[in-house]
Design an enzyme around this catalytic site. Structure first.
Site, PDB file in Angstrom:
ATOM      1  N   TYR A  30       0.653  -1.219  -0.267  1.00 40.68           N
ATOM      2  CA  TYR A  30      -0.130   0.067  -0.296  1.00 40.68           C
ATOM      3  C   TYR A  30       0.891   1.285   0.020  1.00 40.68           C
ATOM      4  O   TYR A  30       0.368   2.528   0.269  1.00 40.68           O
ATOM      5  CB  TYR A  30      -0.837   0.168   1.189  1.00 40.68           C
ATOM      6  CG  TYR A  30      -1.734  -1.383   1.586  1.00 40.68           C
ATOM      7  CD1 TYR A  30      -2.686  -1.779   0.732  1.00 40.68           C
ATOM      8  CD2 TYR A  30      -1.436  -1.961   2.858  1.00 40.68           C
ATOM      9  CE1 TYR A  30      -3.405  -2.977   0.950  1.00 40.68           C
ATOM     10  CE2 TYR A  30      -1.733  -3.022   3.180  1.00 40.68           C
ATOM     11  CZ  TYR A  30      -2.962  -3.473   2.376  1.00 40.68           C
ATOM     12  OH  TYR A  30      -3.679  -4.671   2.629  1.00 40.68           O
ATOM     13  N   CYS A  39      14.699 -11.089  -1.606  1.00 39.22           N
ATOM     14  CA  CYS A  39      15.324 -10.939  -3.020  1.00 39.22           C
ATOM     15  C   CYS A  39      14.223  -9.862  -4.064  1.00 39.22           C
ATOM     16  O   CYS A  39      13.543 -10.616  -4.608  1.00 39.22           O
ATOM     17  CB  CYS A  39      15.413 -12.354  -3.518  1.00 39.22           C
ATOM     18  SG  CYS A  39      16.943 -12.890  -2.788  1.00 39.22           S
TER      19      CYS A  39
HETATM   20  N1  LLP Z   1     -14.913  -4.739   9.628  1.00 42.85           N
HETATM   21  C1  LLP Z   1     -14.927  -5.205   8.390  1.00 42.85           C
HETATM   22  C2  LLP Z   1     -15.958  -5.891   7.939  1.00 42.85           C
HETATM   23  C3  LLP Z   1     -13.773  -4.872   7.893  1.00 42.85           C
HETATM   24  O1  LLP Z   1     -13.445  -5.381   6.562  1.00 42.85           O
HETATM   25  C4  LLP Z   1     -12.422  -4.251   8.403  1.00 42.85           C
HETATM   26  C5  LLP Z   1     -11.168  -4.336   7.695  1.00 42.85           C
HETATM   27  C6  LLP Z   1     -12.730  -4.031   9.762  1.00 42.85           C
HETATM   28  C7  LLP Z   1     -13.915  -4.123  10.371  1.00 42.85           C
HETATM   29  C8  LLP Z   1     -11.390  -3.296  10.513  1.00 42.85           C
HETATM   30  O2  LLP Z   1     -11.040  -2.305  10.039  1.00 42.85           O
HETATM   31  P1  LLP Z   1      -9.996  -1.234  10.704  1.00 42.85           P
HETATM   32  O3  LLP Z   1     -10.681  -0.803  11.930  1.00 42.85           O
HETATM   33  O4  LLP Z   1      -8.856  -2.080  10.939  1.00 42.85           O
HETATM   34  O5  LLP Z   1      -9.751  -0.073   9.892  1.00 42.85           O
HETATM   35  N2  LLP Z   1      -4.864  -5.003   5.267  1.00 42.85           N
HETATM   36  C9  LLP Z   1      -5.185  -3.504   4.924  1.00 42.85           C
HETATM   37  C10 LLP Z   1      -6.359  -3.263   5.880  1.00 42.85           C
HETATM   38  C11 LLP Z   1      -7.644  -4.093   5.485  1.00 42.85           C
HETATM   39  C12 LLP Z   1      -8.854  -3.906   6.108  1.00 42.85           C
HETATM   40  C13 LLP Z   1      -9.757  -4.939   5.890  1.00 42.85           C
HETATM   41  N3  LLP Z   1     -10.859  -4.642   6.593  1.00 42.85           N
HETATM   42  C14 LLP Z   1      -4.006  -2.509   5.586  1.00 42.85           C
HETATM   43  O6  LLP Z   1      -2.742  -3.250   5.964  1.00 42.85           O
HETATM   44  O7  LLP Z   1      -3.862  -1.131   5.710  1.00 42.85           O
END
Ligand code: LLP
Length: 463
Positions: free
Chosen positions: A360, A387
């Protein structure tokens, strides 16, 4: 090598990243800090977290090492819970979105703070159950759940957040007794965040299209085994603006008025997660308290306007709960200076323990844990050991003079680091320790080479 403004050097030591000591406004919101709340510089000029010297932790547990500060995690859980109790006159429940970091200890801590857990796969569900979280506090998400995942949720009395038609039909077919479901709806709310972590806009793979609500509600109302207790929407992640989350309750309440026309027994509305956290000085997310206040006030107002009783209000934060509670400690190794261009310093991990920069373009900050007060005299590119040229953890990090063997700490690595870690290049995944009041306990063992080949099978004819 790039040089940095020498007037800035004086003030820019590790001190600048420490949590604010001005407690006149109460304890700071962890998501507005760069380092965990317990971070200090000790008399050896070393970074200390949870009362543990980071360099000593690395000597004891090896590196890379995830260091999770229990105080920060528990404080964030309590701030969410207390803010809902303060601003919402109805019932509420905070779910920890465990995709941010799912393991036994983290699930157990969140549950011990009274949070429910949002899981998105059989693996996350199994982990939460093994951590002792009761099924009725687990909510299973996912846009393509398998029958086995659905069955595991049903067996354990979890709530299933239904995402699409196939799932709805499957559940109607397999449920012989009433099962608790919620419906995930796309709210059609745009927000400004990376396109890969935006989910609320209409063109999203998640949730039912709001234009098909009548058909969905009619279907559910005709299937008495589908006990539809709630509606859910999530608009995205790492969001700093307040408005999208203040708009969401109004949208959900509109959907709710429609659902009532079909006599659905809905009592819960879930506004998802998404509150952002500070990774750099320029990140300025709302505090947990402000975010919750905004959501609660908007929900109360929307219900008043539609003359509806207040639903049980659920939210699902992940990043803002766990992200600020953890740092990753690495050992510095090789370096390469390309005159007039840049200096690369390499760490003993990289994209396998933190895939967020390469995925990202996420920006992080780092300090040298064993030289916290040394003046910042160099600007370097911190490279991982994979790598892959793109395996860069931080471009243009300002650091003091360093030597191989120094301990580099990258801040704010609790969310989506361990949970997205891989064995790329067959690197064993790091260990994680939970630190609190001077004690460090292993919560994830470091993988070994034996672990790395554990699932390999070598057909006899190849030996
Ligand atoms: N609820 C649902 C349905 C979600 O899809 C997500 C995150 C959350 C709650 C929690 O969201 P948060 O509070 O953490 O923003 N891998 C990505 C983030 C993907 C988020 C996916 N869904 C990153 O590293 O930024």
């Amino acid at each position: 090598m790039l040089s940095i403004d020498s007037t800035a050097v004086q003030n820019q030591t590790g001190q600048q990243y420490l949590p604010s000591t001005d407690h006149t406004q109460g304890v700071r919101s962890p998501n507005q800090e760069l380092l965990p709340l317990s971070a200090k510089i000790n008399s050896h000029d070393c970074l200390e977290i949870g009362g543990c010297d980071v360099k000593t932790l690395v000597e004891q547990f090896g590196s890379p090492l995830y260091i999770l500060d229990e105080e920060t995690l528990r404080t964030a859980c309590r701030q969410y819970r207390d803010a809902f109790a303060q601003y919402y006159p109805g019932e509420s429940l905070v779910l920890y979105a465990s995709k941010a970091w799912n393991c036994l200890a983290v699930c157990a801590i969140a549950a011990s703070e009274g949070l429910g857990i949002d899981v998105v796969s059989g693996g996350e569900l199994y982990t939460a159950l093994q951590a002792g979280v009761p099924g009725n506090k687990l909510y299973l998400h996912g846009n393509n759940k398998s029958i086995a995942e659905l069955a595991l949720a049903i067996e354990n009395n979890c709530t299933i957040v239904v995402d699409n038609w196939l799932e709805l039909e499957t559940l109607a077919n397999i449920a012989d007794e009433p099962i608790r479901i919620m419906l995930r709806l796309t709210p059609g709310i745009e927000c400004h965040t990376h396109e890969y972590i935006r989910t609320g806009h209409l063109d999203s793979k998640f949730g039912f299209d709001p234009n098909t609500l009548d058909e969905v509600f009619a279907f559910v109302s005709q299937h008495p085994t589908l006990n539809c207790i709630g509606l859910h929407a999530h608009i995205g992640s790492q969001i700093f603006e307040s408005q999208p989350h203040k708009d969401l309750p109004g949208v959900l309440v509109d959907y709710l008025t429609k659902a009532y026309r079909y006599d659905l027994p809905i009592q819960e509305l879930n506004v998802g997660g998404g509150l952002g956290m500070r990774y750099t000085e320029s990140d300025d997310p709302p505090s947990i308290d402000e975010w919750v206040k905004g959501v609660c006030e908007a929900m109360v107002k929307a219900c008043e306007e539609q003359q509806l009783p207040l639903p049980r209000l659920l939210s699902e934060p992940g990043r803002s709960l766990i992200g600020p509670a953890c740092v990753t400690a690495y050992t510095l190794g090789s370096y390469k200076t390309i005159p007039e261009i840049r200096t690369y310093l390499a760490v003993d991990g990289g994209m396998s323990d933190n895939p967020r920069p390469i995925t990202y373009q996420s920006v992080y900050r780092a300090v040298v844990a064993n030289r916290m007060s040394a003046p910042l005299t160099q600007t370097v590119t911190l490279a991982g050991k994979h790598c892959e040229s793109g395996d860069i953890l931080i471009k243009n990090a300002t650091l003091p003079e360093t030597e191989p063997g120094d301990v580099l700490v990258v801040m704010g690595t609790g969310a989506y680091n361990y949970s997205m870690a891989s064995n790329y290049n067959r690197l064993p995944r790091p260990a994680a320790v939970l630190v609190n009041a001077g004690e460090a306990e292993l919560i994830l063992e470091r993988e070994t080479y034996q672990d790395v080949i554990r699932l390999d099978r070598l057909p006899k004819r190849l030996v």
